[in-house]
Design a protein around this motif. Sequence first.
Motif, mmCIF file in Angstrom:
data_model
loop_
_atom_site.group_PDB
_atom_site.id
_atom_site.type_symbol
_atom_site.label_atom_id
_atom_site.label_comp_id
_atom_site.label_asym_id
_atom_site.label_seq_id
_atom_site.Cartn_x
_atom_site.Cartn_y
_atom_site.Cartn_z
ATOM 1 N N CYS A 70 8.734 -7.474 -9.505
ATOM 2 C CA CYS A 70 8.697 -6.011 -9.434
ATOM 3 C C CYS A 70 10.075 -5.369 -9.423
ATOM 4 C CB CYS A 70 7.939 -5.565 -8.182
ATOM 5 S SG CYS A 70 6.273 -6.198 -8.073
ATOM 6 N N ILE B 59 0.869 -1.188 0.000
ATOM 7 C CA ILE B 59 0.000 0.000 0.000
ATOM 8 C C ILE B 59 0.900 1.230 0.000
ATOM 9 C CG2 ILE B 59 -1.777 1.265 1.275
ATOM 10 C CD1 ILE B 59 -2.595 -1.569 2.429
ATOM 11 N N ASN B 60 0.679 2.124 -0.962
ATOM 12 C CA ASN B 60 1.524 3.323 -1.069
ATOM 13 C C ASN B 60 0.980 4.460 -0.200
ATOM 14 O OD1 ASN B 60 -0.558 4.576 -2.542
ATOM 15 N ND2 ASN B 60 0.428 4.254 -4.521
ATOM 16 N N GLU C 61 -0.501 7.060 -1.047
ATOM 17 C CA GLU C 61 -1.799 7.581 -1.524
ATOM 18 C C GLU C 61 -2.952 6.621 -1.195
ATOM 19 O OE1 GLU C 61 1.005 7.783 -3.914
ATOM 20 O OE2 GLU C 61 1.261 9.705 -2.897
ATOM 21 N N GLN C 62 -2.673 5.637 -0.332
ATOM 22 C CA GLN C 62 -3.671 4.631 0.061
ATOM 23 C C GLN C 62 -4.184 3.841 -1.147
ATOM 24 O OE1 GLN C 62 -4.487 3.717 3.414
ATOM 25 N NE2 GLN C 62 -2.528 4.766 3.380
ATOM 26 N N GLU C 63 -3.226 3.476 -2.014
ATOM 27 C CA GLU C 63 -3.505 2.607 -3.154
ATOM 28 C C GLU C 63 -2.762 1.297 -2.939
ATOM 29 O OE1 GLU C 63 -3.619 5.882 -6.758
ATOM 30 O OE2 GLU C 63 -1.669 5.274 -5.939
ATOM 31 N N ILE C 64 -3.350 0.195 -3.431
ATOM 32 C CA ILE C 64 -2.726 -1.113 -3.299
ATOM 33 C C ILE C 64 -2.296 -1.601 -4.675
ATOM 34 C CG2 ILE C 64 -4.915 -2.413 -3.436
ATOM 35 C CD1 ILE C 64 -3.601 -4.191 -1.127
ATOM 36 N N LEU C 65 -1.143 -2.255 -4.703
ATOM 37 C CA LEU C 65 -0.581 -2.757 -5.953
ATOM 38 C C LEU C 65 -1.220 -4.095 -6.311
ATOM 39 C CD1 LEU C 65 1.641 -2.200 -8.111
ATOM 40 C CD2 LEU C 65 3.143 -3.672 -6.726
ATOM 41 N N PHE D 170 3.327 1.459 -14.634
ATOM 42 C CA PHE D 170 1.997 1.207 -14.082
ATOM 43 C C PHE D 170 0.931 1.482 -15.136
ATOM 44 C CE2 PHE D 170 4.640 2.350 -10.413
ATOM 45 C CZ PHE D 170 4.541 1.147 -9.736
ATOM 46 N N ARG E 211 -1.017 -2.459 -11.641
ATOM 47 C CA ARG E 211 -1.897 -1.292 -11.462
ATOM 48 C C ARG E 211 -1.965 -0.946 -9.983
ATOM 49 N NH1 ARG E 211 -7.482 -2.819 -12.737
ATOM 50 N NH2 ARG E 211 -6.840 -4.988 -12.621
ATOM 51 N N TRP E 212 -2.224 0.322 -9.715
ATOM 52 C CA TRP E 212 -2.565 0.776 -8.365
ATOM 53 C C TRP E 212 -4.083 0.952 -8.324
ATOM 54 C CZ3 TRP E 212 0.955 0.601 -4.704
ATOM 55 C CH2 TRP E 212 2.300 0.818 -5.008
ATOM 56 N N LYS F 112 -7.069 2.442 -5.651
ATOM 57 C CA LYS F 112 -7.346 3.106 -4.376
ATOM 58 C C LYS F 112 -8.062 2.115 -3.462
ATOM 59 C CE LYS F 112 -7.479 7.917 -5.759
ATOM 60 N NZ LYS F 112 -6.181 8.160 -5.151
#
Length: 146
Positions: free
Chosen positions: A57, A13-14, A16-20, A100, A118-119, A121
């Motif tokens: 990755c 989780i980055n 920006e609160q996005e998950i890979l 990405f 992809r990321w 949210k």
Amino acid sequence: MALFNVRVYGLLINDEQEILISDEQEYGMQFTKFPGGGLELGEGLVEGLKREFVEECNVEVAVSSHFYTTDFFVKSVFNDSQIISVYYIVKNLSPLELAFKAVAFDFDGEGEILQSFRWIKLSELRVDDFTFPTDQHVAKLLIANL
């Protein structure tokens, strides 16, 4: 003789609160899953997960905590083995340098085995973003923890 297939996945989780997530094409099918894969003989779970992130990755990760281990029966779609999946929260130790994508299965190049990332949210994560039952269950748990 029972065949077990142990798999290990990372929830990255980055800020920006996005998950890979990973879109892949292999064995003549397309599927979406979390980054990770099969444990190799003689490997520990954390060691296997770190290897998978380097292979997929090109980044080293630190494992923060255990998130989930399969607690229901899952038969592999690829063979007769029973899948046991272990999920960890991970952090990348250096910047991710991947191309990405915004759309699923937007692969670069040709071949039998393809992969793109992809990321998503966390607030927009959906169970049906994923192909396999265990990833879908983990998505449910992530959504419930928001």
